[in-house]
Design a protein around this motif. Structure first.
Motif, PDB file in Angstrom:
ATOM      1  N   MET A  94       1.084  -1.129   0.480  1.00 52.40           N
ATOM      2  CA  MET A  94      -0.082   0.001   0.405  1.00 52.40           C
ATOM      3  C   MET A  94       0.719   1.545   0.249  1.00 52.40           C
ATOM      4  N   GLN A  95       0.784   2.069  -0.731  1.00 53.26           N
ATOM      5  CA  GLN A  95       1.955   3.235  -0.407  1.00 53.26           C
ATOM      6  C   GLN A  95       0.376   4.496  -0.292  1.00 53.26           C
ATOM      7  N   ALA A  96       1.087   5.242   0.810  1.00 53.84           N
ATOM      8  CA  ALA A  96       0.546   6.594   1.028  1.00 53.84           C
ATOM      9  C   ALA A  96       0.800   7.334   1.311  1.00 53.84           C
ATOM     10  N   THR A  97       1.968   7.923   0.079  1.00 54.11           N
ATOM     11  CA  THR A  97       2.305   9.256  -0.327  1.00 54.11           C
ATOM     12  C   THR A  97       2.202   9.938  -1.225  1.00 54.11           C
ATOM     13  N   GLN A  98       0.915   9.649  -1.936  1.00 54.18           N
ATOM     14  CA  GLN A  98       0.066  10.544  -2.921  1.00 54.18           C
ATOM     15  C   GLN A  98      -1.351  10.389  -2.425  1.00 54.18           C
ATOM     16  N   PHE A  99      -2.622  11.451  -2.298  1.00 54.13           N
ATOM     17  CA  PHE A  99      -3.694  10.495  -1.844  1.00 54.13           C
ATOM     18  C   PHE A  99      -4.650  10.464  -3.831  1.00 54.13           C
ATOM     19  N   PRO A 100      -5.370   9.238  -3.855  1.00 54.97           N
ATOM     20  CA  PRO A 100      -6.010   8.553  -2.678  1.00 54.97           C
ATOM     21  C   PRO A 100      -5.091   7.412  -2.656  1.00 54.97           C
ATOM     22  N   LEU A 101      -4.833   7.320  -1.768  1.00 57.46           N
ATOM     23  CA  LEU A 101      -4.277   5.729  -0.654  1.00 57.46           C
ATOM     24  C   LEU A 101      -4.111   4.832  -1.470  1.00 57.46           C
ATOM     25  N   THR A 102      -3.294   4.222  -2.269  1.00 60.96           N
ATOM     26  CA  THR A 102      -3.575   2.887  -2.867  1.00 60.96           C
ATOM     27  C   THR A 102      -3.043   1.266  -2.342  1.00 60.96           C
ATOM     28  N   PHE A 103      -3.860   0.453  -2.782  1.00 63.81           N
ATOM     29  CA  PHE A 103      -3.651  -1.166  -2.270  1.00 63.81           C
ATOM     30  C   PHE A 103      -3.427  -1.277  -4.127  1.00 63.81           C
ATOM     31  N   GLY A 104      -1.941  -2.556  -3.117  1.00 60.57           N
ATOM     32  CA  GLY A 104      -2.088  -3.676  -4.934  1.00 60.57           C
ATOM     33  C   GLY A 104      -3.455  -4.508  -4.751  1.00 60.57           C
ATOM     34  N   PRO A 105      -3.251  -5.456  -6.417  1.00 59.90           N
ATOM     35  CA  PRO A 105      -4.223  -6.078  -5.922  1.00 59.90           C
ATOM     36  C   PRO A 105      -4.257  -7.645  -4.734  1.00 59.90           C
ATOM     37  N   GLY A 106      -3.277  -8.094  -4.524  1.00 50.90           N
ATOM     38  CA  GLY A 106      -2.668  -8.960  -2.990  1.00 50.90           C
ATOM     39  C   GLY A 106      -2.596 -10.258  -4.083  1.00 50.90           C
ATOM     40  N   THR A 107      -1.456 -10.578  -2.563  1.00 50.57           N
ATOM     41  CA  THR A 107      -0.740 -12.405  -2.783  1.00 50.57           C
ATOM     42  C   THR A 107      -1.518 -12.852  -1.699  1.00 50.57           C
ATOM     43  N   LYS A 108      -1.888 -14.519  -2.713  1.00 50.56           N
ATOM     44  CA  LYS A 108      -1.984 -15.052  -1.597  1.00 50.56           C
ATOM     45  C   LYS A 108      -0.629 -15.987  -1.768  1.00 50.56           C
ATOM     46  N   VAL A 109      -0.975 -16.643  -0.049  1.00 50.90           N
ATOM     47  CA  VAL A 109       0.373 -17.178  -0.520  1.00 50.90           C
ATOM     48  C   VAL A 109      -0.415 -18.562   1.126  1.00 50.90           C
ATOM     49  N   ASP A 110      -0.302 -18.912   0.585  1.00 43.52           N
ATOM     50  CA  ASP A 110      -0.913 -20.877   1.267  1.00 43.52           C
ATOM     51  C   ASP A 110       0.494 -21.486   1.047  1.00 43.52           C
ATOM     52  N   ILE A 111       0.258 -22.735   1.836  1.00 42.96           N
ATOM     53  CA  ILE A 111       0.846 -23.966   2.226  1.00 42.96           C
ATOM     54  C   ILE A 111       0.935 -25.242   0.959  1.00 42.96           C
ATOM     55  N   LYS A 112       1.869 -25.548   0.198  1.00 48.62           N
ATOM     56  CA  LYS A 112       1.717 -26.599  -0.382  1.00 48.62           C
ATOM     57  C   LYS A 112       1.065 -27.996   0.047  1.00 48.62           C
TER      58      LYS A 112
END
Lengths: 112, 120
Positions: A94-112
């Motif tokens: 997530m970036q908070a350098t500039q408005f609007p604050l924006t998030f990445g799409p997300g990375t799902k981490v799970d166990i093999k």
């Protein structure tokens, strides 16, 4: 608006092995005050998000030291040195350098 | 211990209105910036709006600008968002988040969220 991208979007990992997530911003996140406001958050299943890392590489209170952040400018990385079962979830940059604050799409981490 | 408790969610018709509240405790509410962040079902996080500690500065995502109004009552330790002209795409869990003293966008505490469902 600053667009945040993450790779991979899904990361199956073996317990005890490292994991790495990349985050890229569409423009530099260096603020006029000299700081880079890039954070990493973890969201476990069914839970609200939780702050892990702020200003690229600073671990938030109570975050295990197996989590580390690095990067500069537009390219950033979250690393988990040895994945544990409790690390399963979705990770967002997530970036908070500039408005609007924006998030990445997300990375799902799970166990093999 | 910091606690953030959202309320006010529910089912509302398209075009309707809803006001969400976030009751804060365990910290000096009046000295922290606060935000609303939402998450559509099965989707990622979207910052919605933020407000300065004194309430004099407010910020909005383009997707809600002109329809949502963030406010706070520091005497009641409560954050609000008034949501008007609701659309199906506003359906989401709405979280309130407390910023760190360092930065507006370092969300160091989160509530459990309240679900808003907009349906015709």
């Amino acid at each position: 608006d600053i667009v945040m991208t993450q790779t991979p979007l899904s990361s199956p990992v073996t317990l005890g092995q490292p994991a790495s997530i990349s985050c890229r911003s569409s423009q530099s996140l260096i603020h006029s005050d000299g700081n880079t406001y890039l954070s990493w958050l973890q969201q476990r299943p069914g839970q609200p998000p939780r702050l892990l890392i702020y200003k690229i590489s600073n671990r938030f209170s109570g975050v295990p030291d197996r989590f580390s952040g690095s990067g500069a400018g537009t390219d950033f990385t979250l690393k988990i040195s040895r994945v544990e079962a409790e690390d399963v979830g979705v990770y967002y940059c997530m970036q908070a350098t500039q408005f609007p604050l924006t998030f990445g799409p997300g990375t799902k981490v799970d166990i093999k | 211990e910091v606690q953030l408790l959202e309320s006010g969610g529910g089912l509302v018709q398209t075009g309707g209105s809803l006001r969400l509240s976030c009751a804060a405790s365990g910290f000096t509410f009046s000295t922290y910036t606060m935000s609303w962040v939402r998450q559509a079902p099965g989707k990622g996080l979207e910052w919605v709006s933020g407000i300065s500690a004194g309430g004099d500065s407010t910020y909005y995502a383009d997707s809600v600008k002109g329809r949502f109004t963030i406010s706070r009552d520091n005497s009641k330790n409560t954050l609000y968002v008034q949501m008007n002209s609701l659309r199906a795409e506003d359906t989401a869990v709405y979280y309130c988040a407390k910023s760190s003293p360092r930065s507006y966008g370092e969300f160091e505490n989160w509530g459990q969220g309240t679900l808003v469902t907009v349906s015709s």
